[in-house]
Design an enzyme around this catalytic site. Structure first.
Site, PDB file in Angstrom:
ATOM      1  N   ASP A 140      -3.716   2.180  -4.870  1.00 36.36           N
ATOM      2  CA  ASP A 140      -2.352   2.182  -4.344  1.00 36.36           C
ATOM      3  C   ASP A 140      -1.712   0.783  -4.473  1.00 36.36           C
ATOM      4  O   ASP A 140      -2.432  -0.209  -4.542  1.00 36.36           O
ATOM      5  CB  ASP A 140      -2.349   2.648  -2.883  1.00 36.36           C
ATOM      6  N   HIS A 162       0.838  -1.192   0.000  1.00 40.43           N
ATOM      7  CA  HIS A 162       0.000   0.000   0.000  1.00 40.43           C
ATOM      8  C   HIS A 162       0.877   1.247   0.000  1.00 40.43           C
ATOM      9  O   HIS A 162       2.034   1.193   0.404  1.00 40.43           O
ATOM     10  CB  HIS A 162      -0.836   0.094   1.289  1.00 40.43           C
ATOM     11  N   TYR A 163       0.318   2.384  -0.385  1.00 38.97           N
ATOM     12  CA  TYR A 163       0.891   3.655   0.033  1.00 38.97           C
ATOM     13  C   TYR A 163      -0.055   4.279   1.048  1.00 38.97           C
ATOM     14  O   TYR A 163      -1.247   3.950   1.088  1.00 38.97           O
ATOM     15  CB  TYR A 163       1.193   4.590  -1.130  1.00 38.97           C
ATOM     16  N   THR A 164       0.490   5.175   1.873  1.00 33.72           N
ATOM     17  CA  THR A 164      -0.332   5.761   2.935  1.00 33.72           C
ATOM     18  C   THR A 164      -1.339   6.766   2.394  1.00 33.72           C
ATOM     19  O   THR A 164      -2.420   6.928   2.953  1.00 33.72           O
ATOM     20  CB  THR A 164       0.549   6.448   3.983  1.00 33.72           C
ATOM     21  N   HIS A 220      -2.607  -3.198  -3.397  1.00 39.11           N
ATOM     22  CA  HIS A 220      -3.942  -3.011  -2.821  1.00 39.11           C
ATOM     23  C   HIS A 220      -4.973  -2.863  -3.938  1.00 39.11           C
ATOM     24  O   HIS A 220      -6.103  -3.357  -3.851  1.00 39.11           O
ATOM     25  CB  HIS A 220      -3.927  -1.776  -1.919  1.00 39.11           C
ATOM     26  N   GLU A 275       2.544  -0.778   4.686  1.00 40.69           N
ATOM     27  CA  GLU A 275       2.210   0.595   4.323  1.00 40.69           C
ATOM     28  C   GLU A 275       3.509   1.350   4.039  1.00 40.69           C
ATOM     29  O   GLU A 275       4.415   1.387   4.874  1.00 40.69           O
ATOM     30  CB  GLU A 275       1.444   1.288   5.453  1.00 40.69           C
TER      31      GLU A 275
END
Length: 262
Positions: free
Chosen positions: A158, A41-43, A148, A106
């Site tokens: 993401d 994921h990215y935040t 994700h 993350e």
């Protein structure tokens, strides 16, 4: 004095615990549930520290197993044996409880809302090392290292088309095939229908995407195509199944079969 917990991965500096986790659930109610999927994921938040605090806030009801800062510093938030809350409503290869099946990472990055800046080199190196370690210890196959966006097409985008999936595969994490060149020729798009669309949907379902094989190029099909492009044909993400997308999908399916029989 209570001893500080030790991270599961040697690439994590320390444990920064989140309360947001539970027991991994079993589909059949028997046996020990082991994670066999890795989800990245990215935040999607401008400040890494705020994202970290949110993942550790009981109000948020979200978490991940690991958090990687831009400078490569890695924290573990949830024990790998526990079910972190990072995937949400999702699907892959018949699995609808992706949280129970996966380990989530993350990666601090503002994401699309922040212009999708490039992932810094120290962060890429740290994330690759962490992923390789997790995959080796849990025997996670390359075809189950996912974005994700792969498990939640249309709902999530993401870690984005800027994530270096090719480099990760070259480093032993994930599956990659060289994308076919973008050119002309026949394509399928929203509103199309018929046996060719059904065959296309069947290929995406075979790879693992949650998609109805009904011959209707609807909003869901468009979202799945865009998710595939974002991961494996990132030069153009538009949800249109052009020749490049279809050829890349076929090549990836062949590579997936080779990975499973290796």
């Amino acid at each position: 004095m209570t001893a500080q917990p030790t991270p599961d991965s040697r690439f994590a500096a320390k444990v920064f615990p989140s309360p947001n986790h539970g027991e991994r659930r079993f589909r059949d109610g028997t046996g020990e549930r082991r994670p066999d999927m890795l989800l990245l994921h990215y935040t999607g938040m401008p400040v890494a520290g705020e994202a970290l605090q949110w993942l550790c806030n009981p109000v948020s009801q979200v978490s991940s197993h690991y958090f990687v800062f831009e400078n490569g510093h890695v924290l573990q938030l949830v024990p790998e044996a526990r079910r972190a809350w990072h995937a949400g409503a999702s699907h892959w290869a018949g699995e609808t409880d992706v949280n129970s099946a996966s380990i989530g990472i993350e990666i601090a990055n503002p994401g699309h809302p922040g212009g999708l800046p490039a992932y810094p080199e120290p962060q890429i190196v740290a994330t690759l090392n962490l992923c390789r370690d997790i995959c080796e210890r849990w025997s996670i196959p390359p075809e189950r290292v996912l974005a994700h966006s792969d498990v939640a097409p249309g709902r999530k985008i993401d870690p984005g088309e800027g994530f270096p999936w090719r480099r990760f595969a070259e480093g032993g994490v994930g599956l990659w095939t060289e994308p076919a060149p973008i050119g002309g020729g026949r394509f399928f798009a929203r509103g199309d229908a018929g046996p060719p669309v059904e065959a296309l949907q069947a290929m995406f379902a075979m790879l693992g995407y949650g998609i109805a094989v009904d011959g209707q190029y609807d909003e869901r099909t468009e979202a799945v195509v865009a998710a595939f492009q974002r991961h494996w044909r990132p030069a153009k993400v538009d949800g249109v199944a052009d020749g490049s997308t279809i050829t890349t999908l076929r090549d990836l399916l062949a590579a997936t079969q080779g990975s499973r029989t290796a």
